[in-house]
Design a protein around this motif. Structure first.
Motif, short mmCIF file in Angstrom:
data_model
loop_
_atom_site.label_atom_id
_atom_site.label_comp_id
_atom_site.label_asym_id
_atom_site.label_seq_id
_atom_site.Cartn_x
_atom_site.Cartn_y
_atom_site.Cartn_z
N THR A 256 56.65 37.37 25.80
CA THR A 256 56.25 36.23 26.70
C THR A 256 54.93 36.84 27.36
O THR A 256 55.10 37.90 28.12
N ILE A 257 53.87 36.09 27.41
CA ILE A 257 52.59 36.57 28.14
C ILE A 257 52.88 35.93 29.53
O ILE A 257 53.14 34.96 29.84
N PRO A 258 52.47 36.89 30.45
CA PRO A 258 52.82 36.37 31.91
C PRO A 258 51.80 35.08 32.19
O PRO A 258 50.60 35.09 31.76
N ALA A 259 52.54 34.25 33.24
CA ALA A 259 51.52 33.29 33.76
C ALA A 259 50.27 33.83 34.32
O ALA A 259 50.32 34.66 35.22
N PRO A 260 49.31 33.19 34.25
CA PRO A 260 48.13 33.42 34.98
C PRO A 260 48.15 33.26 36.68
O PRO A 260 49.02 32.00 37.00
N THR A 261 47.47 33.82 37.31
CA THR A 261 47.44 33.47 38.79
C THR A 261 46.53 32.60 38.96
O THR A 261 45.63 31.91 38.32
N SER A 262 46.82 31.77 40.31
CA SER A 262 45.85 30.77 40.87
C SER A 262 45.12 31.20 41.98
O SER A 262 44.71 30.38 42.93
N ILE A 263 45.04 32.53 42.37
CA ILE A 263 44.36 32.91 43.32
C ILE A 263 42.82 32.56 43.25
O ILE A 263 42.39 32.84 42.37
N SER A 264 42.31 32.17 44.38
CA SER A 264 40.89 31.67 44.44
C SER A 264 40.77 30.65 43.73
O SER A 264 39.48 30.24 43.53
N SER A 265 41.60 29.76 43.16
CA SER A 265 41.31 28.70 42.22
C SER A 265 40.68 27.54 43.17
O SER A 265 41.25 26.98 44.15
N PRO A 266 39.69 26.91 42.40
CA PRO A 266 39.01 25.79 43.05
C PRO A 266 40.18 24.44 43.20
O PRO A 266 39.80 23.38 43.88
N VAL A 267 40.81 24.55 42.16
CA VAL A 267 41.94 23.47 41.99
C VAL A 267 43.08 24.18 42.35
O VAL A 267 43.84 25.00 41.46
N ALA A 305 40.33 37.91 37.55
CA ALA A 305 38.94 37.37 37.53
C ALA A 305 38.71 36.42 38.64
O ALA A 305 39.69 35.73 39.07
N ASP A 306 37.25 35.94 38.86
CA ASP A 306 37.23 35.36 39.90
C ASP A 306 37.18 33.96 39.46
O ASP A 306 36.09 33.30 38.81
N LEU A 307 38.01 32.98 39.99
CA LEU A 307 37.81 31.44 39.46
C LEU A 307 36.88 30.76 40.03
O LEU A 307 36.60 29.53 39.60
N THR A 308 36.08 31.36 41.04
CA THR A 308 35.10 30.47 41.62
C THR A 308 33.77 30.94 41.06
O THR A 308 32.89 30.45 41.71
N ALA A 309 33.59 32.14 40.44
CA ALA A 309 32.34 32.54 39.90
C ALA A 309 31.71 31.78 38.96
O ALA A 309 32.40 30.99 38.17
N ALA A 310 30.35 31.75 38.84
CA ALA A 310 29.92 31.06 37.49
C ALA A 310 30.17 31.56 36.38
O ALA A 310 30.39 30.72 35.42
N GLN A 311 30.51 32.74 36.20
CA GLN A 311 30.82 33.48 35.04
C GLN A 311 31.60 34.81 35.25
O GLN A 311 31.24 35.48 36.11
#
Length: 551
Positions: A256-267, A305-311
């Motif tokens: 099982t692949i671990p769930a991704p984090t929602s840290i810094s998520s814009p949603v 990874a930074d979910l608010t970054a452009a890339q």
């Protein structure tokens, strides 16, 4: 007598015997020994093969050594280190005793370090000085393990196919929907099978061009949620990670692949919520990576990874062992959906379908078996179609068939998905009655939480199996029309924000009451005469009347 003198005496004996041997045996002997111009036979060592697979055992043979002599046989690995040959990989070297004929045999266990190895022979004890010239030496190579990434080409939407390619995907050779997972595989060859722990690092574009690209990794089979048939008119293609691959053992490992984090998520909550929704609907197997030919022991994310970054790129490490020299790792990349990420102020989706310009990528980044090279696959935004959502509401209003003026009518209202609905969630549900306006939801089960009694998972979205409940009360007025037609309208929004609605009406017969009274008697009478009057009461209304007195 020194060792050199002993070698000369042995050479004389061997040469006398060699005179009587056939020419073919002499040729073999010339391949197995190095004869100096003075006629002295020199010790030599050789291996049973020139090249080995990772994890194999090297058989080192030697001849021409002093009978019963002790010799140190260091094996210098490609990185310059030395370990003993029993498979423990303890630093050092082994001592081998020649037999009565001056021959020796030595087994050396490889551990997956690819490159050229050198076997040396020294008189024992040797002090480990590599600048010292050996008695003899030979070399062999351990094959470099290799890995190659490919992705699943399922053809254009109008011409489906099933192929694994190392090239890029676009609308001409692939058709996926936001929310699907693109299948990937890594075909690995010449792997060590001696229990060597292998760690492979993957990387994927979690953000690209200021939009969300690949949210997280899943199983490689996820191409039917949203429905492939509904979107493209044909069933989802079925990728087989072992197509064209041989030499893989029957061992299959699921992890099982671990769930991704929602840290810094814009949603808030994304993409974790999307991952959890997949598990809820499709089962835990939908988020499992699969290894054919070995056993996965760990899957761990790299730095967030930074979910608010452009890339930005997300790294993930997969650790495993294999029991065949060839193995295949298979997984999927979840295509970010506008249903999760929404739209920007200009109405452009913030999902994979909103990426402009360059495509987004899945990569093999690194492993502990050497250099992987630059391995990068891309998916064009045009190959990821916008999902189609078509929820259909069914609103039902039930009340009494009739009522009297002044009576309070109670209507029961339900809102649910119609049988023709695709079952996708409906948000922002409001219910308005034509007589009283907005209707408050029933919250009898838990009044404190404020959720509709039918909102079983308490997410404020009308889901496929839910039935939301409402109650309307109305007191019949004198001026109300007969019949009293009352309409309730339920309105909501689909995932894209488009409005969906349905209404239902209920007709109530207003039972009005009405009587007429006539009184008949003589036109005249004398004083003292008893007059008899006849009173006629007629029910001109729509209900039976019961009189208790007349005044």
């Amino acid at each position: 007598m020194n060792k050199s003198s002993k070698h000369v005496l042995r050479l004389a004996a061997i040469l006398i015997i060699a005179v009587a041997l056939t020419s073919s045996i002499f040729i073999f002997a010339s391949m197995s020994a190095n004869v100096q111009s003075e006629g002295e036979l020199e010790p030599i060592v050789w291996t049973d093969k020139m090249d080995y697979l990772p994890g194999e055992t090297v058989i080192v043979s030697g001849s021409g050594f002093e009978p019963n002599g002790d010799y140190d046989l260091p094996v210098i690995r490609p990185d310059g280190t030395m370990v003993i040959g029993d498979g423990s990989f303890t630093p050092g070297w082994d001592t081998v005793k020649a037999d009565v004929n001056g021959d020796l045999i030595y087994h050396y266990q490889l551990d997956g370090i690819a490159g050229t190895y050198e076997v040396r022979a020294y008189d024992s004890p040797w002090q480990g000085d590599l600048t010292q010239a050996p008695i003899t030496s030979t070399t062999f190579t351990d094959k470099q393990a290799s890995a190659s990434i490919s992705q699943f080409e399922n053809g254009a939407a109008s011409a489906p196919s099933s192929n694994w390619i190392t090239g890029n995907l676009n609308k001409n050779n692939a058709h996926y929907i936001e929310g699907h997972s693109v299948p990937y595989r890594c075909v690995m060859d010449d792997l060590p099978t001696n229990g060597t722990v292998i760690t492979l690092q993957l990387g994927f574009d979690i953000k690209h061009s200021d939009a969300h690209a690949i949210d997280f990794l899943t199983n490689y089979t996820r191409m039917d949620n949203p429905s492939h048939m509904d979107a493209f008119g044909h069933a989802a293609e079925t990728p087989n990670p072992l197509d064209g691959v041989t030499g893989v053992s029957t061992t299959i490992s699921y992890f099982t692949i671990p769930a991704p984090t929602s840290i810094s998520s814009p949603v808030p909550g994304q993409p974790t919520q999307s991952y959890n929704d997949i598990v809820s609907v499709e089962g835990i197997e939908a988020v499992q990576m699969v290894l054919f030919g070995g056993t996965i022991t760990a899957i761990e994310y790299g730095p967030q990874a930074d979910l608010t970054a452009a890339q930005d790129e997300q790294l993930i490490n997969v650790t495993f062992t294999v029991d065949s020299n060839n193995a295949v790792l298979a997984w999927g990349g979840h295509i970010a959906s506008r249903s999760d990420w929404g739209y920007d102020v200009d109405g452009d989706p913030l999902s994979a379908g909103g990426i402009k310009g360059a495509p987004y990528h899945m990569r093999l980044k690194d492993w502990n078996l050497g250099n992987l090279g630059n391995q990068d696959l891309s998916l064009s935004a045009a190959a990821a179609y916008a999902p189609s959502y078509d929820p259909v509401l069914l609103t039902t209003k039930i009340g009494p068939s009739s009522a009297m003026i002044g009576e309070t009518i109670v209507y029961d209202v339900t809102v649910q998905h119609d049988s023709s609905s695709d079952g996708s969630a409906v948000f922002n549900v409001t219910v308005v009655d034509s007589l009283i306006g907005s209707i408050v939801a029933m919250v009898d089960i838990d009044p404190a939480d404020g959720y509709n009694d039918g909102d079983t998972n308490k997410d404020n979205a009308l889901n496929e199996t839910e039935i939301w409940l409402y109650t309307v009360t109305y007191t019949v007025q004198i001026g109300d029309p007969d019949p009293l037609i009352n309409t309730v309208n339920a309105t909501g929004n689909d995932t894209f924000g488009d409005e969906v609605w349905d209404e239902d009406s209920e007709s109530v017969d207003i039972l009005r009451t009405d009587i007429s009274i006539t009184k008949e008697g003589p036109a005249s009478a004398l004083v003292g005469e008893t007059v008899t009057y006849y009173i006629n009461v007629t029910n001109d209304g729509e209900v039976d009347l019961y009189f208790t007195s007349f005044e």
